[in-house]
Design an enzyme around this catalytic site. Structure first.
Site, mmCIF file in Angstrom:
data_model
loop_
_atom_site.group_PDB
_atom_site.id
_atom_site.type_symbol
_atom_site.label_atom_id
_atom_site.label_comp_id
_atom_site.label_asym_id
_atom_site.label_seq_id
_atom_site.Cartn_x
_atom_site.Cartn_y
_atom_site.Cartn_z
ATOM 1 N N ARG A 85 0.839 -1.194 0.000
ATOM 2 C CA ARG A 85 0.000 0.000 0.000
ATOM 3 C C ARG A 85 0.875 1.245 0.000
ATOM 4 O O ARG A 85 1.909 1.287 0.648
ATOM 5 C CB ARG A 85 -0.880 0.044 1.251
ATOM 6 C CG ARG A 85 -1.971 -0.978 1.327
ATOM 7 C CD ARG A 85 -2.826 -0.741 2.569
ATOM 8 N NE ARG A 85 -2.036 -0.827 3.792
ATOM 9 C CZ ARG A 85 -2.412 -0.296 4.954
ATOM 10 N NH1 ARG A 85 -3.536 0.400 5.035
ATOM 11 N NH2 ARG A 85 -1.653 -0.444 6.026
ATOM 12 N N SER A 149 7.211 -6.053 5.713
ATOM 13 C CA SER A 149 6.799 -7.287 6.378
ATOM 14 C C SER A 149 7.451 -8.491 5.716
ATOM 15 O O SER A 149 7.006 -9.615 5.874
ATOM 16 C CB SER A 149 5.272 -7.422 6.355
ATOM 17 O OG SER A 149 4.780 -7.316 5.053
ATOM 18 N N ASP A 171 6.928 -3.280 12.125
ATOM 19 C CA ASP A 171 5.509 -3.219 12.462
ATOM 20 C C ASP A 171 5.243 -3.249 13.964
ATOM 21 O O ASP A 171 4.218 -2.753 14.425
ATOM 22 C CB ASP A 171 4.729 -4.333 11.755
ATOM 23 C CG ASP A 171 5.248 -5.718 12.069
ATOM 24 O OD1 ASP A 171 6.259 -5.849 12.790
ATOM 25 O OD2 ASP A 171 4.654 -6.700 11.586
#
Length: 468
Positions: A85, A149, A171
């Site tokens: 994103r 990630s 994260d």
């Protein structure tokens, strides 16, 4: 004849109880795990022992949580395994603080996933360009933070655009920062996930900054060289700078990314690991590594259960001794099955339906035993996670010389969110092992995207304060 059958059933019950007893952890055992975690944390923080420490205690260079004055527009990248994103995050300070987010999802083609780091980041830059056009963004230089990630060797992204790369975000730290924006007492972050985006064809490509947060000017980014692996569980917390020997300076605080999934890689948890844990570890992609994670993360709990079920079936305790072909497949017993089976609202007929998906023709007794197995495995995971967290909050309390500490833990991860009992057992364990700490838990909202932007905003604020 009846006596012989009764004896055989009693013997089976004894063997089952004896096997599952290895998963039961007493309070004394959990206190020992807490003690060992604390010892490993100290080794990671000390300059002399850091290189050989298994719990790396990586300095994040995040020196502050949000104070509410952060303001502005920020770009954030949330890079995953098959897509990512690009986000525009608008943070507004004042009496009514708001965080407004706009995002667009972009696919990562297979040929790029399997290609070089340069090809990957060329693709990312192209997508950023598209997003900027999509949002009609033109004009002044915009601060950017990005979250990974999965690992990758690329360490710089600012060469092709007039972007101010302020933060490379893990994260776990993003989770803490997201919750700290809502609750100022949040000084700890915790991730416990079901699955981790781990593509086998990317095993040989590691990103040195994954699990590492850097608040700095972009030209510092190429000097980050700490090698860490992506985990299914991790924690971070605000440590006193005087205790962080791997970084110069002794004033204030810094967020430490623990990388606690590797706890036990030096053998310090071998006395509580079972043969099933060793099997799961042996056949994993990173054998001998991330041993604590493999006992607490949802990525592995289903596989532990599968190995127990196979063993019990071979011994004739389950499924009339018949092992189905699907059950022989590694990873087939998904953690979502474990969560569903443990649901208090799930009838045994529904448990049997889940097992039928795995080609297992089960009786009611089979279903009861499978539910018991799932329960002991997930309970141990929650307790071990709680023991680790107890070590963290007690360290914060002792750092500050407090008789009692009030602290909030920001949490993310589907295992924590969706498992019917994990969070409750973990909370209870922390309370029992750290009675002088009043610990609250707050679910994170988009720690990867929103968290990246908030870390960037804090970095910009600190940089502005330092220059004024």
């Amino acid at each position: 004849m009846v006596t012989a059958v009764a004896y055989r059933l009693a013997e089976q019950h004894r063997q089952i109880e004896e096997t599952l007893a290895h998963f039961h952890l007493t309070k004394d055992m959990l206190l020992e795990v807490k003690k060992r975690m604390r010892a490993e944390m100290e080794l990671g923080l000390r300059k002399q022992t850091h290189n050989n420490a298994v719990v790396k205690m990586l300095p994040s260079f995040v020196r502050s949580t949000p104070d509410g004055t952060e303001n502005g527009d920020f770009l954030a990248l949330d890079l995953g395994g098959t897509n990512f994103r690009v986000l525009l995050v608008k943070i507004r300070s004042g009496k009514k603080r708001t965080v407004e987010m706009h995002n667009k999802i972009y696919a990562i083609p297979v040929e790029i996933m399997q290609g070089t780091g340069e090809e990957l980041f060329d693709h990312i830059v192209s997508c950023i360009s598209d997003f900027l056009d999509y949002m009609g963004i033109k004009g002044p230089r915009m601060p950017l933070g990005f979250t990974f990630s999965f690992p990758c060797k690329q360490t710089s992204l600012d060469a092709e655009f007039d972007l101010d790369v302020v933060a490379v975000v893990n994260d776990t730290v993003g989770t803490m920062m997201t919750c700290a924006y809502e609750e100022p007492t949040c000084e700890v972050g915790l991730i416990v996930v079901d699955l981790f985006a781990q593509d086998s064809h990317r095993q040989d490509v590691w990103f040195p900054c994954f699990g590492f947060v850097c608040i700095s000017h972009p030209h510092h980014l190429p000097f980050l060289s700490v090698l860490t692996l992506g985990t299914g569980s991790n924690a971070c917390y605000m440590e006193e700078m005087k205790n962080v020997e791997t970084v110069d300076g002794d004033q204030g605080q810094m967020c430490i990314n623990m990388e606690w999934g590797a706890f036990g890689d030096n053998g310090c948890l071998d006395d509580i690991r079972t043969n099933y844990d060793r099997l799961v570890d042996e056949y994993s992609l990173n054998a001998g590594k991330q041993r604590y994670e493999k006992m607490i993360s949802g990525m592995y709990l289903g596989e532990i259960v599968r190995n127990i079920l196979i063993d019990f079936t071979k011994k004739g305790f389950l499924f009339r001794g018949q092992i189905s072909e699907p059950l022989k497949t590694r990873g087939i017993f998904e953690t979502k099955f474990l969560s569903q089976i443990e649901s208090d609202r799930l009838a045994l007929l529904q448990v049997r339906a889940i097992l039928q998906q795995l080609g297992l023709n089960s009786t009611c007794d089979d279903s009861i035993l499978v539910k018991t197995v799932c329960g002991v495995v997930s309970r141990r995971a929650a307790q071990l996670c709680g023991a680790g967290m107890a070590a963290v909050v007690d360290k914060i309390r002792e750092n500050r010389g407090l008789d009692r500490l009030n602290v909030t833990v920001g949490v993310d991860g589907t295992l924590y969110k969706l498992h019917p009992h994990f969070s409750r057992i973990m909370h209870q364990t922390v309370k029992e092992l750290s009675p002088k700490c009043n610990v609250s838990f707050l679910l994170s909202e988009d720690g990867s995207g929103k968290g990246a932007a908030l870390i960037t905003a804090v970095g910009v604020r600190l940089r502005t304060e330092a220059s004024s």
